[in-house]
Every structure is written in structure tokens, then in C-alpha cells.
Write an enzyme that holds these catalytic residues in place. Structure first.
Site, short mmCIF file in Angstrom:
data_model
loop_
_atom_site.label_atom_id
_atom_site.label_comp_id
_atom_site.label_asym_id
_atom_site.label_seq_id
_atom_site.Cartn_x
_atom_site.Cartn_y
_atom_site.Cartn_z
N LYS A 1 16.30 -9.74 16.30
CA LYS A 1 14.85 -10.01 16.29
C LYS A 1 14.24 -9.81 14.92
O LYS A 1 13.48 -10.65 14.45
CB LYS A 1 14.11 -9.08 17.27
CG LYS A 1 14.32 -9.33 18.71
CD LYS A 1 13.43 -8.44 19.57
CE LYS A 1 13.50 -6.97 19.27
NZ LYS A 1 14.75 -6.31 19.55
N ARG B 1 5.75 -4.38 26.12
CA ARG B 1 7.03 -3.94 26.68
C ARG B 1 7.00 -3.87 28.20
O ARG B 1 8.04 -3.72 28.82
CB ARG B 1 7.42 -2.58 26.12
CG ARG B 1 7.75 -2.65 24.66
CD ARG B 1 8.21 -1.33 24.13
NE ARG B 1 8.43 -1.44 22.69
CZ ARG B 1 9.19 -0.66 22.01
NH1 ARG B 1 9.82 0.33 22.60
NH2 ARG B 1 9.34 -0.84 20.72
N ARG C 1 26.62 -1.73 13.43
CA ARG C 1 25.44 -1.32 12.65
C ARG C 1 25.39 0.20 12.51
O ARG C 1 25.11 0.72 11.44
CB ARG C 1 24.17 -1.86 13.30
CG ARG C 1 22.92 -1.63 12.47
CD ARG C 1 21.77 -2.45 12.98
NE ARG C 1 21.18 -1.86 14.17
CZ ARG C 1 20.22 -2.41 14.89
NH1 ARG C 1 19.73 -3.59 14.55
NH2 ARG C 1 19.73 -1.81 15.95
N ARG D 1 24.91 6.16 11.54
CA ARG D 1 24.03 6.73 12.57
C ARG D 1 24.89 7.33 13.69
O ARG D 1 25.31 6.65 14.61
CB ARG D 1 23.11 5.65 13.12
CG ARG D 1 22.11 5.17 12.06
CD ARG D 1 21.35 3.96 12.48
NE ARG D 1 20.60 4.16 13.70
CZ ARG D 1 19.71 3.29 14.18
NH1 ARG D 1 19.47 2.19 13.51
NH2 ARG D 1 19.07 3.53 15.29
N ARG E 1 20.28 2.49 26.14
CA ARG E 1 19.18 1.71 25.56
C ARG E 1 19.17 0.29 26.10
O ARG E 1 18.10 -0.25 26.42
CB ARG E 1 19.29 1.69 24.02
CG ARG E 1 18.89 2.99 23.38
CD ARG E 1 19.18 3.05 21.88
NE ARG E 1 18.64 1.93 21.15
CZ ARG E 1 19.16 1.51 20.00
NH1 ARG E 1 20.22 2.07 19.48
NH2 ARG E 1 18.61 0.49 19.37
#
Length: 187
Positions: A14, A89, A128, A134, A145
């Protein structure tokens, strides 16, 4: 005028596609997280109210977020349209957004949803996470998620489909291929 909502799960691309789209259309990308931080920094009335919730570690209520969006879309750079990234959302937020825009003499022209299979999203997000170091983004948290996103987004897809504003775009392919598919939906 192009007033666009950009949707898609984490890892769908996105952010990258929104930047390209906004450059091509000459409209601003409005990220609710970014405008909340900006409103707090500028100490606008809505920013001051949002800061109270943020400082307490609470979610900023929809009414405050809608107020901040209202302030943002009134800015001069939004006169030819805008792209909302990360909002709404929920169906409740979408209803509130529609009411707000109607009061401003505007409406959403298109809701674009980038579709990417969960297995591909998991692969992208793990990659990623590794590249960015991370440690909190492991397979279990990413799956959680994605599950949460899928549960909250499905009603929104139905909401915009019922208004004949939803475009489903395949988010798997090269950057150029996905950009081309999005541009065809806006033609």
C-alpha cells in the site's frame, strides 16, 4: 476530483503504491497516523485532544480522528482530491467519514483494495522484518496481524462494494504491473 481510500493488508504494498498514485494524480496521501502526529505537533484543538489519549496509551476515539481528517481535507492541497491510507478501518468509521464528506460537499470516489494471499504476505513481512531487524515481527505476530486485518476489513469491502465504489486489485506482481492495474481502475 479523486477522493480515494486505499486498503490492503500489511505487506500488500500500500505505502509504495500510494506514493506512486499520489504523484501521478497530484493529490496528497493522508495517513491517519501521520496527521495525528502532525496535529499534536501543531497543537491544533483536535491535536491537543488526541494527545491526551495518546499520552495515556489509549486509542484515539473515532470522533477525534474524524475531526482531524475534517481539518486535513480542508487544506488547500486537498482541493483536487486526496488518498486516505489507513482510514477507515471499520464500518462505523466509514459511516462517519461519509457523513463528514457529505457535509463538506465531497464523497469517496473509489475504494481500492490490494489483494495478496496470506502466504505471500507472510513471506513479504518476514523478509521485511529480517531486513529491518524487527525482532517483534515473527511468524506468530504477523499471522495475528493478518487475522485481525481480515476480520476488520471484510465488512468494509462489502460496505464499499454496496456503494459500487470498490475496486479489487491483484497486489501480486512487479511494482509496474500492480501500478498499471491500479491506474486502470481509476481511468
Amino acid at each position: 476530483m479523486k477522493n480515494i481510500i486505499f486498503m490492503g493488508p500489511p505487506g500488500a504494498g500500500k505505502g509504495t503504491q500510494a506514493k506512486i498514485l499520489c504523484q501521478n494524480l497530484g493529490i496528497p496521501q493522508i495517513s491517519t497516523g501521520d496527521i495525528l502526529r502532525e496535529a499534536v505537533k501543531n497543537q491544533t484543538p483536535m491535536g491537543v485532544e488526541a494527545k491526551r489519549y495518546m499520552d495515556a496509551g489509549d486509542l484515539v476515539p473515532d470522533s477525534v480522528v474524524i475531526g482531524i481528517i475534517k481539518d486535513r481535507i480542508r487544506e488547500a492541497d486537498c482541493k483536487n482530491g486526496f488518498l486516505l491510507d489507513g482510514f477507515p478501518r471499520t464500518v462505523e468509521q466509514a459511516d462517519a467519514l461519509d457523513s463528514l464528506l457529505k457535509g463538506e460537499g465531497k464523497s469517496i470516489d473509489k475504494a481500492i483494495n490490494l489483494q495478496v494471499p496470506d502466504a505471500e504476505l507472510l513471506k513479504r513481512l518476514l523478509s521485511r522484518a529480517e531486513i529491518e531487524g524487527r525482532a517483534d515481527d515473527n511468524e506468530a505476530t504477523i499471522k495475528n496481524r493478518l487475522d485481525n486485518y481480515n476480520k476488520k476489513t471484510l465488512p468494509l469491502l462489502d460496505y464499499y462494494a454496496a456503494q459500487k465504489k470498490l475496486s479489487q486489485v491483484n497486489g501480486v506482481g512487479s511494482l509496474e504491473e500492480v501500478t498499471s492495474l491500479i491506474q486502470k481502475e481509476l481511468a
